[in-house]
Enzyme design. Structure first.
Site, PDB file in Angstrom:
ATOM      1  N   ASP A 173      -7.993  -9.737   6.679  1.00 52.57           N
ATOM      2  CA  ASP A 173      -6.590  -9.785   6.271  1.00 52.57           C
ATOM      3  C   ASP A 173      -5.692  -9.906   7.501  1.00 52.57           C
ATOM      4  O   ASP A 173      -4.718  -9.187   7.650  1.00 52.57           O
ATOM      5  CB  ASP A 173      -6.236  -8.540   5.447  1.00 52.57           C
ATOM      6  CG  ASP A 173      -4.905  -8.711   4.710  1.00 52.57           C
ATOM      7  OD1 ASP A 173      -4.447  -9.866   4.564  1.00 52.57           O
ATOM      8  OD2 ASP A 173      -4.315  -7.698   4.296  1.00 52.57           O
ATOM      9  N   PHE A 186       0.809  -1.212   0.000  1.00 47.66           N
ATOM     10  CA  PHE A 186       0.000   0.000   0.000  1.00 47.66           C
ATOM     11  C   PHE A 186       0.843   1.262   0.000  1.00 47.66           C
ATOM     12  O   PHE A 186       0.362   2.337  -0.292  1.00 47.66           O
ATOM     13  CB  PHE A 186      -0.877  -0.003   1.243  1.00 47.66           C
ATOM     14  CG  PHE A 186      -0.093  -0.307   2.486  1.00 47.66           C
ATOM     15  CD1 PHE A 186       0.658   0.688   3.089  1.00 47.66           C
ATOM     16  CD2 PHE A 186      -0.063  -1.583   3.022  1.00 47.66           C
ATOM     17  CE1 PHE A 186       1.422   0.409   4.204  1.00 47.66           C
ATOM     18  CE2 PHE A 186       0.701  -1.855   4.138  1.00 47.66           C
ATOM     19  CZ  PHE A 186       1.440  -0.863   4.732  1.00 47.66           C
TER      20      PHE A 186
END
Ligand SMILES: *[C@@H]1O[C@H](CO)[C@@H](O)[C@H](O)[C@H]1NC(C)=O
Ligand SMILES: *[C@@H]1O[C@H](CO)[C@@H](O)[C@H](O)[C@H]1NC(C)=O
Ligand SMILES: *[C@@H]1O[C@H](CO)[C@@H](O)[C@H](O)[C@H]1NC(C)=O
Ligand SMILES: *[C@@H]1O[C@H](CO)[C@@H](O)[C@H](O)[C@H]1NC(C)=O
Ligand SMILES: *[C@@H]1O[C@H](CO)[C@@H](O)[C@H](O)[C@H]1NC(C)=O
Ligand SMILES: *[C@@H]1O[C@H](CO)[C@@H](O)[C@H](O)[C@H]1NC(C)=O
Ligand SMILES: *[C@@H]1O[C@H](CO)[C@@H](O)[C@H](O)[C@H]1NC(C)=O
Length: 670
Positions: A478, A364
């Site tokens: 996650d 990310f």
């Protein structure tokens, strides 16, 4: 003769048609809000029944009210309680018209959306309902209806934009801060030599404060400027306010037609009291008001320059309170629970994102260490511009995590949304993430069994809080060692809620086409069929537990040909009665007295990674089992590691799985 008849019939027909068109546009639907990360209700439940009743109550309440057509009501008790709110546009004076609009809008909303929180905007009214209390809460999530794209472009955008801005700012201030207007204002203004006019309308729901109305309108006007200031019409709707302009008179202004005059560049039209009104209007604290008014008076002489300035100031005052931000995509978000920080603060605190402050790099973007001006250490997650984590995930994460408070969840301190920058600011965790501890041969020896046991317990309690201890079930989706952070006392804290999803109390399974997560930690039914539930988080938890005990990664594990994964290896040794061989020898050195506890943890880990989600315990079962040595554990079944074999999960079956769940039914935390 026949011809005359014909033509008169034709005319009649045309009139009927036109009337029809007019009445259709009366009920023009502008936009709907139907989020899919909130729970969905099921038909015929008491929530659904309450909702239907609420919709009827709202429209009859509205008809009963007298002056302004606005009402909020709630129906039901406890978890089935529904809150609703309806508003008719301020120029509607006929209660029948208002009632019909609300009825149509609520019917439409019920047909279109099954979310437990939803809203619809019609041209003449808006209706919202939610499972959570929202009255007087100002949350801005501006919407840009597609119909804006259909508007033609104006010929002279520059001057048009100036006039429009003047009109909308004047209206926003009037609606928000002039009590006589009751949060609704309309006006018109000439914008060309041909005396063409812009007609503007702004409105807030009547439950918010003046300041909240002001900042909502200012956000909406900012957005309106961005999308539509070069068009012949535009509209932005939000939960608490909406703004619109057009080149025809789309509202009923017979009551108080107000024609504004655009001030000429000489600035002669600006009187001192206007400064006072515009600048001070947006500030609620009296002290600030007095201070500013003095300042305004001092600047009286420099009027020409100030004219521009005061308008800009008003804009900034209104559009950048600490809990509102505009994204690059032009979307606005705000939240009471969250602090929006400035990019400058973060740049100063991280030496302009210097490499020496870099803690790590993920898919990310990068994470940096930093300090706030008050000296507190922070971890700064700077999302890369090409990050997969889009604005939706970003909003999801900040709104969700801002509401969560638990010892075993990492705390979000604030965020930055400026230009292309999307930044999340967390409390700093001096021991970084769990993966850096358990898979690092140098740090690993620092983890004794007691610490490991504490970490396992911490993750379990954090997950239990997400799954069961709030009104919503939150599925993390996650969970992996990288997302478990350790503070200075090695207390585990779950982080990274970008993928998290909310479930309602009675929802058990959801399906997604977009499977996101990390291989090795994803439950088979999720990885292969996109089905996720609390039990898919339990699976990830089980994998983490086995990784902590063995010190080995589930992915990248090729010990023998017979045991291609960590789970298969654990299963094999367990069945051969050699469970302790699975544990990391370094760990065993520190826990000679705790061998039974280690074995028990391997056992619980294996229960969590069983192939059939219904056989896996819930997190509350896990917390109880971890805390009790005496409780007898069921035999685990084969874990999910043979990727070829798939089992079908029936979403509806998970509610009546009494047979399978009975082994867990008497185990729950106190
Ligand atoms: C809900 O109840 C109505 C009437 O009682 C019935 O006709 C309908 O089939 C039910 N729907 C569901 C999904 O159970
Ligand atoms: C909504 O309507 C009910 C019934 O008419 C009334 O008692 C209540 O005060 C109204 N609420 C508001 C906020 O106007
Ligand atoms: C409506 O308002 C009028 C005047 O403002 C008042 O006389 C009348 O009683 C009100 N009616 C209701 C139903 O509140
Ligand atoms: C409606 O909203 C007002 C203003 O926030 C509040 O005072 C009132 O209690 C609400 N009405 C209901 C029925 O909840
Ligand atoms: C209100 O509107 C309805 C339908 O549009 C109409 O029949 C009625 O005469 C109107 N009432 C008033 C007082 O204007
Ligand atoms: C808006 O314009 C009207 C007409 O020019 C003026 O009377 C009013 O004070 C203005 N309001 C604000 C808040 O600037
Ligand atoms: C416009 O407003 C006036 C005064 O409030 C009212 O008499 C008239 O019926 C309204 N017209 C429409 C179409 O709503």
């Amino acid at each position: 003769m026949d011809k005359d008849k014909m033509s008169s019939t034709m005319i009649m027909l045309i009139i009927i048609l036109m009337l029809h068109v007019v009445s259709c546009t009366d009920h023009l639907i502008i936009d709907t809000y139907c989020p899919d990360n909130f729970p969905f209700y099921t038909s015929n439940t008491s929530f659904h029944k309450n909702l239907k009743l609420l919709m009827e109550t709202l429209s009859s309440n509205i008809a009963a009210s007298n002056t302004s057509y606005f009402n909020n009501t709630s129906i039901g008790q406890g978890l089935d309680k529904v809150y609703g709110q309806a508003l008719c546009r301020g120029d509607i004076t006929n209660s029948t018209v208002c009632k019909e609009c609300i009825e149509k809008a609520s019917k439409d909303l019920m047909n279109r959306c099954k979310s437990e929180d939803a809203m619809v905007w019609y041209e003449l009214c808006q209706v919202r309902y939610s499972f959570q209390m929202f009255f007087s809460d100002a949350v801005y999530t501006g919407k840009y209806p597609k119909q804006n794209d259909l508007e033609k472009r104006v010929s002279d955008p520059t001057s048009f934009q100036q006039v429009l801005t003047y009109l909308m700012n004047n209206l926003s201030n009037e609606a928000a801060f002039n009590p006589a207007k009751n949060m609704f204002a309309t006006a018109e203004i000439e914008f060309s030599a041909k005396k063409e006019r812009i007609y503007g309308l702004v409105e807030c729901t009547k439950d918010v404060s003046e300041t909240d109305c002001g900042s909502c309108l200012s956000s909406a006007v900012t957005e309106l400027n961005a999308c539509c200031s070069y068009r012949e019409g535009g509209i932005i709707v939000s939960r608490n306010c909406n703004v619109r302009f057009d080149l025809f008179q789309f509202f009923n202004a017979s009551s108080a037609a107000s024609l504004l005059i655009f001030p000429t560049s000489k600035g002669g039209k600006w009187k001192p009291w206007m400064y006072v009104l515009t600048i001070c209007g947006s500030i609620s604290i009296l002290a600030v008001l007095i201070g500013l008014c003095t300042a305004c008076r001092r600047q009286k002489n420099d009027r020409d320059k100030d004219e521009e300035r005061s308008e800009r100031m008003l804009f900034q005052e209104l559009s950048s309170p600490k809990n509102v931000a505009i994204t690059q995509e032009g979307e606005l978000i705000s939240s009471d629970q969250l602090l929006f920080m400035t990019l400058a603060t973060i740049k100063a605190g991280t030496d302009d994102f210097s490499n020496t402050n870099k803690l790590g790099q993920g898919g990310f973007g990068a994470v940096y260490k930093g300090v706030l001006p008050d000296g507190n250490e922070i971890a700064v997650k700077r999302l890369s511009k090409k990050s997969w984590q889009g604005i939706e995930e970003f909003k999801n994460e900040i709104i969700l995590i801002a509401k969560l408070q638990h010892k075993n969840l990492v705390k979000l301190l604030g965020c930055v949304l400026e230009g292309e920058e999307k930044i999340l600011v967390y409390e700093f965790m001096s021991n970084r993430s769990l993966d850096q501890f358990i898979f690092d041969p140098n740090k690993r020896p620092k983890l004794d069994w007691k610490t490991c046991y504490g970490i396992i317990g911490g993750i379990a309690r954090g997950l239990l809080y997400l799954h069961e201890e709030s009104r919503l079930k939150i599925i993390h989706r996650d969970l992996k060692p990288n997302n478990v952070l350790l503070d200075h006392e090695l207390v585990a804290k779950i982080s990274d809620f970008g993928m998290a999803r909310m479930f309602s109390e009675n929802q058990n399974t959801a399906n997604t086409k977009r499977v996101v997560g990390t291989h090795g930690y994803m439950a088979p039914e999720y990885a292969m069929e996109g089905l996720f539930s609390v039990k898919s988080d339990v699976f990830s938890f089980g994998v983490i537990m086995l990784e902590i005990i063995s010190g080995k990664r589930n992915g990248g594990f090729y010990l023998t040909e017979l045991a291609p994964t960590l789970l298969a290896y654990a299963w094999k040794l367990w069945n051969e009665g050699k469970g302790l061989e699975f544990a990391d020898p370094i760990l065993l050195e520190s826990c000679l007295d705790y061998e039974s506890e280690v074995l028990r943890c391997i056992h619980i880990g294996l229960l969590c990674v069983q192939e059939d989600p219904q056989h896996r315990p819930t997190m509350s079962n896990v917390v109880v089992l971890l805390g009790s040595e005496s409780m007898v554990l069921p035999q685990p079944r084969q874990p999910a590691f043979s990727s070829g074999k798939m089992i079908r999960v029936d979403p509806s079956a998970s509610t009546n799985c009494s047979l399978n769940d009975s082994i867990w039914s008497n185990i729950s935390p106190r």
